[in-house]
Design a protein around this motif. Structure first.
Motif, PDB file in Angstrom:
ATOM      1  N   LEU A 255      23.577 -31.264  19.454  1.00 32.41           N
ATOM      2  CA  LEU A 255      23.202 -31.180  20.869  1.00 32.41           C
ATOM      3  C   LEU A 255      21.723 -31.526  21.074  1.00 32.41           C
ATOM      4  O   LEU A 255      21.356 -32.207  22.032  1.00 32.41           O
ATOM      5  CB  LEU A 255      23.524 -29.801  21.428  1.00 32.41           C
ATOM      6  N   ALA A 256      20.860 -31.047  20.161  1.00 37.88           N
ATOM      7  CA  ALA A 256      19.438 -31.369  20.258  1.00 37.88           C
ATOM      8  C   ALA A 256      19.221 -32.873  20.080  1.00 37.88           C
ATOM      9  O   ALA A 256      18.422 -33.492  20.803  1.00 37.88           O
ATOM     10  CB  ALA A 256      18.654 -30.580  19.210  1.00 37.88           C
ATOM     11  N   ASP A 257      19.932 -33.468  19.118  1.00 32.65           N
ATOM     12  CA  ASP A 257      19.832 -34.908  18.899  1.00 32.65           C
ATOM     13  C   ASP A 257      20.306 -35.678  20.129  1.00 32.65           C
ATOM     14  O   ASP A 257      19.692 -36.665  20.526  1.00 32.65           O
ATOM     15  CB  ASP A 257      20.649 -35.302  17.667  1.00 32.65           C
ATOM     16  N   LEU A 258      21.373 -35.239  20.726  1.00 26.90           N
ATOM     17  CA  LEU A 258      21.901 -35.882  21.922  1.00 26.90           C
ATOM     18  C   LEU A 258      20.888 -35.812  23.068  1.00 26.90           C
ATOM     19  O   LEU A 258      20.655 -36.802  23.768  1.00 26.90           O
ATOM     20  CB  LEU A 258      23.223 -35.229  22.332  1.00 26.90           C
ATOM     21  N   ALA A 259      20.261 -34.660  23.256  1.00 25.45           N
ATOM     22  CA  ALA A 259      19.264 -34.508  24.319  1.00 25.45           C
ATOM     23  C   ALA A 259      18.053 -35.402  24.057  1.00 25.45           C
ATOM     24  O   ALA A 259      17.536 -36.051  24.974  1.00 25.45           O
ATOM     25  CB  ALA A 259      18.834 -33.048  24.423  1.00 25.45           C
ATOM     26  N   LEU A 260      17.594 -35.463  22.805  1.00 29.79           N
ATOM     27  CA  LEU A 260      16.461 -36.316  22.468  1.00 29.79           C
ATOM     28  C   LEU A 260      16.809 -37.797  22.641  1.00 29.79           C
ATOM     29  O   LEU A 260      15.998 -38.578  23.145  1.00 29.79           O
ATOM     30  CB  LEU A 260      15.998 -36.057  21.035  1.00 29.79           C
ATOM     31  N   SER A 261      18.009 -38.179  22.261  1.00 28.89           N
ATOM     32  CA  SER A 261      18.435 -39.574  22.433  1.00 28.89           C
ATOM     33  C   SER A 261      18.471 -39.957  23.907  1.00 28.89           C
ATOM     34  O   SER A 261      18.039 -41.043  24.288  1.00 28.89           O
ATOM     35  CB  SER A 261      19.809 -39.804  21.806  1.00 28.89           C
ATOM     36  N   ALA A 262      18.977 -39.067  24.740  1.00 29.39           N
ATOM     37  CA  ALA A 262      19.020 -39.336  26.180  1.00 29.39           C
ATOM     38  C   ALA A 262      17.608 -39.490  26.737  1.00 29.39           C
ATOM     39  O   ALA A 262      17.346 -40.374  27.563  1.00 29.39           O
ATOM     40  CB  ALA A 262      19.774 -38.225  26.898  1.00 29.39           C
ATOM     41  N   ALA A 263      16.684 -38.670  26.283  1.00 28.08           N
ATOM     42  CA  ALA A 263      15.297 -38.756  26.751  1.00 28.08           C
ATOM     43  C   ALA A 263      14.662 -40.080  26.307  1.00 28.08           C
ATOM     44  O   ALA A 263      13.943 -40.725  27.079  1.00 28.08           O
ATOM     45  CB  ALA A 263      14.481 -37.577  26.226  1.00 28.08           C
ATOM     46  N   VAL A 264      14.916 -40.489  25.083  1.00 21.46           N
ATOM     47  CA  VAL A 264      14.369 -41.755  24.581  1.00 21.46           C
ATOM     48  C   VAL A 264      14.941 -42.930  25.369  1.00 21.46           C
ATOM     49  O   VAL A 264      14.210 -43.853  25.763  1.00 21.46           O
ATOM     50  CB  VAL A 264      14.647 -41.903  23.063  1.00 21.46           C
ATOM     51  N   ILE A 265      16.242 -42.916  25.617  1.00 24.91           N
ATOM     52  CA  ILE A 265      16.872 -43.999  26.379  1.00 24.91           C
ATOM     53  C   ILE A 265      16.295 -44.071  27.791  1.00 24.91           C
ATOM     54  O   ILE A 265      15.997 -45.148  28.298  1.00 24.91           O
ATOM     55  CB  ILE A 265      18.406 -43.825  26.400  1.00 24.91           C
ATOM     56  N   ARG A 266      16.120 -42.917  28.435  1.00 29.40           N
ATOM     57  CA  ARG A 266      15.548 -42.890  29.778  1.00 29.40           C
ATOM     58  C   ARG A 266      14.133 -43.473  29.756  1.00 29.40           C
ATOM     59  O   ARG A 266      13.760 -44.279  30.603  1.00 29.40           O
ATOM     60  CB  ARG A 266      15.540 -41.463  30.322  1.00 29.40           C
ATOM     61  N   ARG A 267      13.334 -43.103  28.762  1.00 32.39           N
ATOM     62  CA  ARG A 267      11.961 -43.597  28.657  1.00 32.39           C
ATOM     63  C   ARG A 267      11.945 -45.109  28.400  1.00 32.39           C
ATOM     64  O   ARG A 267      11.128 -45.843  28.961  1.00 32.39           O
ATOM     65  CB  ARG A 267      11.231 -42.866  27.537  1.00 32.39           C
ATOM     66  N   LEU A 268      12.865 -45.604  27.575  1.00 31.54           N
ATOM     67  CA  LEU A 268      12.957 -47.041  27.323  1.00 31.54           C
ATOM     68  C   LEU A 268      13.295 -47.807  28.599  1.00 31.54           C
ATOM     69  O   LEU A 268      12.753 -48.880  28.856  1.00 31.54           O
ATOM     70  CB  LEU A 268      13.995 -47.333  26.240  1.00 31.54           C
ATOM     71  N   ARG A 269      14.199 -47.274  29.383  1.00 33.50           N
ATOM     72  CA  ARG A 269      14.561 -47.930  30.648  1.00 33.50           C
ATOM     73  C   ARG A 269      13.375 -47.970  31.605  1.00 33.50           C
ATOM     74  O   ARG A 269      13.138 -48.962  32.281  1.00 33.50           O
ATOM     75  CB  ARG A 269      15.752 -47.231  31.294  1.00 33.50           C
ATOM     76  N   GLU A 270      12.621 -46.886  31.682  1.00 30.14           N
ATOM     77  CA  GLU A 270      11.438 -46.860  32.542  1.00 30.14           C
ATOM     78  C   GLU A 270      10.397 -47.877  32.066  1.00 30.14           C
ATOM     79  O   GLU A 270       9.806 -48.603  32.866  1.00 30.14           O
ATOM     80  CB  GLU A 270      10.822 -45.463  32.549  1.00 30.14           C
ATOM     81  N   THR A 271      10.200 -47.942  30.769  1.00 29.47           N
ATOM     82  CA  THR A 271       9.240 -48.880  30.196  1.00 29.47           C
ATOM     83  C   THR A 271       9.683 -50.321  30.427  1.00 29.47           C
ATOM     84  O   THR A 271       8.873 -51.193  30.760  1.00 29.47           O
ATOM     85  CB  THR A 271       9.059 -48.613  28.688  1.00 29.47           C
ATOM     86  N   GLU A 272      10.994 -50.577  30.269  1.00 29.05           N
ATOM     87  CA  GLU A 272      11.516 -51.922  30.512  1.00 29.05           C
ATOM     88  C   GLU A 272      11.295 -52.339  31.962  1.00 29.05           C
ATOM     89  O   GLU A 272      10.885 -53.462  32.243  1.00 29.05           O
ATOM     90  CB  GLU A 272      13.009 -51.976  30.183  1.00 29.05           C
TER      91      GLU A 272
END
Length: 174
Positions: A16-33
């Motif tokens: 669950l922690a990995d899933l939450a961190l992955s979602a945060a990274v994906i969101r940050r990548l989309r914002e950066t893109e």
């Protein structure tokens, strides 16, 4: 047995922690893109929509603004060394009957040395009037064409209604 239950619970928490961190990274990548696209997108070039057709005379004198203003006109600019021009020229030739049938005049400007016109010239002649030029011309400058292929669509009132490097985008505006 208690040890196994504890291990499963810890593993579930880690997943669950990995899933939450992955979602945060994906969101940050989309914002950066999105920010990167905004920073690197070139400003709109060419004539602004609504602009009146500029005055021009074709290099060979066979066509001028006075000859085409008053009827809807699609103008395409092509060049011999252009990677995307053959495909767009084929699309234009394939749709020429449909375009002219709807009352739109088609004019193509081909910038190419005389010996390289055998590829695009015959295809563009199927679409309508073809104006040849062996060097980038004042016509391209008048229409503020910065790359080929470029399509500009003018309404019957002589004002620019669409522009794009893709024929489908220009015709979609009609």
């Amino acid at each position: 047995m208690a040890f196994l239950s504890t291990a499963v619970a810890i593993l579930a928490a880690l997943v669950l922690a990995d899933l939450a961190l992955s979602a945060a990274v994906i969101r940050r990548l989309r914002e950066t893109e999105a920010k990167l696209i905004e920073m690197t997108s070139p400003p709109a070039s060419g004539l602004p929509l609504g602009t009146a057709m500029p005055d021009f005379v074709a290099p060979d004198g066979q066509l001028s603004r006075a000859d085409i203003v008053g009827s809807p006109t699609l103008i395409g600019f092509f060049s011999a060394g252009c990677r995307h021009c053959p495909g767009q020229a084929e699309k234009l030739a394939d749709r020429a009957e449909e375009i002219t049938g709807s009352g739109v005049r088609v004019v193509s400007f081909l910038t190419a040395p005389e010996e390289t016109t055998e590829n695009l010239g015959p295809t563009l002649q199927k679409a309508g009037l073809l104006v040849m030029d062996d060097t980038p011309s004042a016509v391209m400058a008048a229409f503020q064409v910065q790359g080929t292929p470029t399509f500009v669509m003018f309404g019957a009132d002589g004002r620019l209604v669409a522009r794009s490097h893709d024929l489908g985008e220009v015709l979609g505006s009609r």
